[in-house]
Motif scaffolding. Structure first.
Motif, PDB file in Angstrom:
ATOM      1  N   CYS A 108      18.958  11.775  -1.524  1.00  0.00           N
ATOM      2  CA  CYS A 108      17.804  11.927  -0.646  1.00  0.00           C
ATOM      3  C   CYS A 108      17.032  13.201  -0.989  1.00  0.00           C
ATOM      4  O   CYS A 108      17.626  14.224  -1.341  1.00  0.00           O
ATOM      5  CB  CYS A 108      18.242  11.956   0.812  1.00  0.00           C
ATOM      6  N   TYR A 109      15.731  13.130  -0.855  1.00  0.00           N
ATOM      7  CA  TYR A 109      14.837  14.263  -1.096  1.00  0.00           C
ATOM      8  C   TYR A 109      14.876  15.181   0.125  1.00  0.00           C
ATOM      9  O   TYR A 109      15.063  14.723   1.255  1.00  0.00           O
ATOM     10  CB  TYR A 109      13.425  13.727  -1.350  1.00  0.00           C
ATOM     11  N   SER A 110      14.646  16.466  -0.085  1.00  0.00           N
ATOM     12  CA  SER A 110      14.765  17.450   1.000  1.00  0.00           C
ATOM     13  C   SER A 110      13.632  17.365   2.021  1.00  0.00           C
ATOM     14  O   SER A 110      13.803  17.786   3.158  1.00  0.00           O
ATOM     15  CB  SER A 110      14.826  18.863   0.420  1.00  0.00           C
ATOM     16  N   GLY A 111      12.484  16.822   1.640  1.00  0.00           N
ATOM     17  CA  GLY A 111      11.340  16.759   2.561  1.00  0.00           C
ATOM     18  C   GLY A 111      10.898  15.336   2.815  1.00  0.00           C
ATOM     19  O   GLY A 111      11.703  14.408   2.793  1.00  0.00           O
ATOM     20  N   ASN A 112       9.598  15.163   3.066  1.00  0.00           N
ATOM     21  CA  ASN A 112       9.033  13.829   3.275  1.00  0.00           C
ATOM     22  C   ASN A 112       9.082  13.041   1.974  1.00  0.00           C
ATOM     23  O   ASN A 112       8.548  13.467   0.967  1.00  0.00           O
ATOM     24  CB  ASN A 112       7.596  13.925   3.793  1.00  0.00           C
ATOM     25  N   ASP A 113       9.710  11.888   2.031  1.00  0.00           N
ATOM     26  CA  ASP A 113      10.044  11.112   0.840  1.00  0.00           C
ATOM     27  C   ASP A 113       9.289   9.774   0.855  1.00  0.00           C
ATOM     28  O   ASP A 113       9.669   8.854   1.566  1.00  0.00           O
ATOM     29  CB  ASP A 113      11.562  10.901   0.826  1.00  0.00           C
ATOM     30  N   TYR A 114       8.217   9.707   0.048  1.00  0.00           N
ATOM     31  CA  TYR A 114       7.424   8.476  -0.021  1.00  0.00           C
ATOM     32  C   TYR A 114       8.153   7.375  -0.782  1.00  0.00           C
ATOM     33  O   TYR A 114       8.013   6.199  -0.452  1.00  0.00           O
ATOM     34  CB  TYR A 114       6.058   8.743  -0.658  1.00  0.00           C
ATOM     35  N   TRP A 115       8.942   7.748  -1.801  1.00  0.00           N
ATOM     36  CA  TRP A 115       9.695   6.718  -2.515  1.00  0.00           C
ATOM     37  C   TRP A 115      10.707   6.063  -1.575  1.00  0.00           C
ATOM     38  O   TRP A 115      10.801   4.838  -1.507  1.00  0.00           O
ATOM     39  CB  TRP A 115      10.398   7.301  -3.749  1.00  0.00           C
ATOM     40  N   ALA A 116      11.450   6.874  -0.810  1.00  0.00           N
ATOM     41  CA  ALA A 116      12.396   6.307   0.155  1.00  0.00           C
ATOM     42  C   ALA A 116      11.655   5.518   1.228  1.00  0.00           C
ATOM     43  O   ALA A 116      12.180   4.526   1.742  1.00  0.00           O
ATOM     44  CB  ALA A 116      13.252   7.410   0.782  1.00  0.00           C
ATOM     45  N   GLY A 117      10.427   5.923   1.540  1.00  0.00           N
ATOM     46  CA  GLY A 117       9.605   5.142   2.469  1.00  0.00           C
ATOM     47  C   GLY A 117       9.294   3.763   1.916  1.00  0.00           C
ATOM     48  O   GLY A 117       9.296   2.764   2.648  1.00  0.00           O
ATOM     49  N   TYR A 161       5.101  12.429  -3.491  1.00  0.00           N
ATOM     50  CA  TYR A 161       3.769  12.033  -3.965  1.00  0.00           C
ATOM     51  C   TYR A 161       3.309  10.812  -3.184  1.00  0.00           C
ATOM     52  O   TYR A 161       3.940   9.756  -3.224  1.00  0.00           O
ATOM     53  CB  TYR A 161       3.830  11.731  -5.465  1.00  0.00           C
ATOM     54  N   SER A 162       2.196  10.952  -2.472  1.00  0.00           N
ATOM     55  CA  SER A 162       1.779   9.894  -1.550  1.00  0.00           C
ATOM     56  C   SER A 162       0.971   8.780  -2.208  1.00  0.00           C
ATOM     57  O   SER A 162       0.967   7.664  -1.726  1.00  0.00           O
ATOM     58  CB  SER A 162       0.989  10.491  -0.394  1.00  0.00           C
ATOM     59  N   TYR A 163       0.298   9.041  -3.295  1.00  0.00           N
ATOM     60  CA  TYR A 163      -0.622   8.043  -3.844  1.00  0.00           C
ATOM     61  C   TYR A 163       0.056   7.053  -4.783  1.00  0.00           C
ATOM     62  O   TYR A 163      -0.411   6.802  -5.886  1.00  0.00           O
ATOM     63  CB  TYR A 163      -1.795   8.740  -4.547  1.00  0.00           C
ATOM     64  N   THR A 164       1.165   6.490  -4.336  1.00  0.00           N
ATOM     65  CA  THR A 164       1.893   5.495  -5.111  1.00  0.00           C
ATOM     66  C   THR A 164       2.171   4.313  -4.197  1.00  0.00           C
ATOM     67  O   THR A 164       2.585   4.484  -3.042  1.00  0.00           O
ATOM     68  CB  THR A 164       3.202   6.083  -5.679  1.00  0.00           C
ATOM     69  N   LEU A 165       1.943   3.114  -4.704  1.00  0.00           N
ATOM     70  CA  LEU A 165       2.055   1.902  -3.903  1.00  0.00           C
ATOM     71  C   LEU A 165       3.503   1.451  -3.727  1.00  0.00           C
ATOM     72  O   LEU A 165       4.310   1.544  -4.647  1.00  0.00           O
ATOM     73  CB  LEU A 165       1.288   0.756  -4.568  1.00  0.00           C
ATOM     74  N   ALA A 166       3.763   0.923  -2.559  1.00  0.00           N
ATOM     75  CA  ALA A 166       5.019   0.191  -2.306  1.00  0.00           C
ATOM     76  C   ALA A 166       4.712  -1.280  -2.563  1.00  0.00           C
ATOM     77  O   ALA A 166       3.803  -1.839  -1.942  1.00  0.00           O
ATOM     78  CB  ALA A 166       5.493   0.389  -0.867  1.00  0.00           C
ATOM     79  N   GLY A 174       0.837  -1.193   0.000  1.00  0.00           N
ATOM     80  CA  GLY A 174       0.000   0.000   0.000  1.00  0.00           C
ATOM     81  C   GLY A 174       0.869   1.239   0.000  1.00  0.00           C
ATOM     82  O   GLY A 174       2.044   1.215  -0.361  1.00  0.00           O
ATOM     83  N   GLU A 175       0.288   2.334   0.426  1.00  0.00           N
ATOM     84  CA  GLU A 175       1.008   3.607   0.445  1.00  0.00           C
ATOM     85  C   GLU A 175       2.057   3.584   1.549  1.00  0.00           C
ATOM     86  O   GLU A 175       1.732   3.322   2.704  1.00  0.00           O
ATOM     87  CB  GLU A 175       0.015   4.732   0.691  1.00  0.00           C
ATOM     88  N   PRO A 176       3.322   3.836   1.219  1.00  0.00           N
ATOM     89  CA  PRO A 176       4.361   3.788   2.249  1.00  0.00           C
ATOM     90  C   PRO A 176       4.312   4.997   3.179  1.00  0.00           C
ATOM     91  O   PRO A 176       3.780   6.045   2.839  1.00  0.00           O
ATOM     92  CB  PRO A 176       5.658   3.797   1.445  1.00  0.00           C
ATOM     93  N   THR A 177       4.881   4.828   4.350  1.00  0.00           N
ATOM     94  CA  THR A 177       5.082   5.938   5.274  1.00  0.00           C
ATOM     95  C   THR A 177       6.328   6.683   4.811  1.00  0.00           C
ATOM     96  O   THR A 177       7.364   6.055   4.579  1.00  0.00           O
ATOM     97  CB  THR A 177       5.292   5.401   6.704  1.00  0.00           C
ATOM     98  N   PRO A 178       6.244   7.996   4.652  1.00  0.00           N
ATOM     99  CA  PRO A 178       7.428   8.721   4.157  1.00  0.00           C
ATOM    100  C   PRO A 178       8.551   8.733   5.193  1.00  0.00           C
ATOM    101  O   PRO A 178       8.301   8.617   6.393  1.00  0.00           O
ATOM    102  CB  PRO A 178       6.900  10.129   3.905  1.00  0.00           C
ATOM    103  N   VAL A 179       9.769   8.871   4.716  1.00  0.00           N
ATOM    104  CA  VAL A 179      10.910   9.061   5.603  1.00  0.00           C
ATOM    105  C   VAL A 179      11.389  10.503   5.467  1.00  0.00           C
ATOM    106  O   VAL A 179      11.171  11.145   4.444  1.00  0.00           O
ATOM    107  CB  VAL A 179      12.070   8.073   5.317  1.00  0.00           C
ATOM    108  N   THR A 180      12.013  10.977   6.497  1.00  0.00           N
ATOM    109  CA  THR A 180      12.559  12.341   6.478  1.00  0.00           C
ATOM    110  C   THR A 180      13.896  12.342   5.747  1.00  0.00           C
ATOM    111  O   THR A 180      14.519  11.294   5.537  1.00  0.00           O
ATOM    112  CB  THR A 180      12.794  12.852   7.907  1.00  0.00           C
ATOM    113  N   ASN A 181      14.361  13.523   5.402  1.00  0.00           N
ATOM    114  CA  ASN A 181      15.667  13.655   4.774  1.00  0.00           C
ATOM    115  C   ASN A 181      16.754  13.098   5.688  1.00  0.00           C
ATOM    116  O   ASN A 181      17.656  12.394   5.230  1.00  0.00           O
ATOM    117  CB  ASN A 181      15.933  15.127   4.436  1.00  0.00           C
ATOM    118  N   ALA A 182      16.670  13.390   6.987  1.00  0.00           N
ATOM    119  CA  ALA A 182      17.700  12.926   7.936  1.00  0.00           C
ATOM    120  C   ALA A 182      17.741  11.397   7.980  1.00  0.00           C
ATOM    121  O   ALA A 182      18.821  10.796   7.976  1.00  0.00           O
ATOM    122  CB  ALA A 182      17.431  13.505   9.323  1.00  0.00           C
TER     123      ALA A 182
END
Length: 161
Positions: free
Chosen positions: A49-58, A151-156, A27-35
Motif C-alpha cells: 500500500c502507498y503511504s498517501g492517497n492511492d489512485y491505483w488502489a482506487g 497520480y490522478s490523471y490515469t483511467l480506471a 474514468g479517474e478513480p477515487t483514491p483510497v487512503t493507506n488505512a
C-alpha cells in the motif's frame, strides 16, 4: 453490480468489447487512503500500500480487484488495436499513427479534463508501494512505465465477463 461495472438485466454494459472481454471505462478513480488499502489489500490482490492517497488502489477497488483490471499484455493489445503498429508489453514507440480514432476518443473522453492529447490507463500490476504500471496513449506515441500511485490523471478500466 461488480465494483462499478454497470449491469442491465444481469448483462454487463460494455464501453469496449475487445479480445473477448468487456472493458468498462470508469474514468479517474477515487483514491483510497493507506488505512483502507491496508484493510482490503488481500481481498483486492494488492501486495503493498502507498503511504498517501492511492489512485491505483482506487482503480483496483473500483474494479473489484486486480484480476478485473487489464494486464500489461492486454494494454499492449489495446495499443496495437489503436495504432498502426504492433505494440509489445513493455514497448515504448513513437511515430505512430492512430488507426482506430473511435477507440482512442472513447478512452480519451473519460478524462476529467481532456486538455491533454494523452491519456493513461492503470494496469493490474504494481511496481512497489510507491508506483504501479500504466500505459500512456498519445496521438503519435505509446509508452509503458511505472508511475507514482498518487497520480490522478490515469483511467480506471475494468474487465468484465
Amino acid at each position: 453490480t461488480n465494483g462499478n461495472v454497470k449491469k442491465v438485466a444481469d448483462r454487463t454494459v460494455c464501453d469496449i468489447e475487445f479480445n473477448d472481454n468487456c472493458w468498462t471505462i470508469l474514468g479517474e478513480p477515487t483514491p483510497v487512503t493507506n488505512a483502507e488499502c491496508e484493510e482490503h489489500k488481500a481481498e483486492w490482490g494488492i501486495k503493498n500500500c502507498y503511504s498517501g492517497n492511492d489512485y491505483w488502489a482506487g482503480a483496483v477497488k473500483a474494479c473489484g480487484g486486480t484480476t478485473k483490471m487489464p494486464t500489461p499484455d492486454q494494454l499492449a493489445q489495446l495499443a496495437t488495436q489503436i495504432y498502426d503498429q504492433t505494440i509489445g508489453k513493455t514497448d515504448n514507440k513513437s511515430g505512430l499513427k492512430i488507426k482506430d480514432q473511435t477507440l482512442f476518443d472513447a478512452l480519451h473522453a473519460k478524462l476529467p479534463t481532456a486538455t491533454s492529447s494523452w491519456f493513461y490507463v492503470w494496469s493490474s500490476e504494481e511496481y512497489n508501494s510507491n508506483d504501479a504500471y500504466h500505459r500512456g496513449f498519445g496521438t503519435t506515441t505509446s509508452r509503458y512505465n511505472n508511475h507514482y500511485r498518487d497520480y490522478s490523471y490515469t483511467l480506471a478500466v475494468c474487465l468484465g465477463d
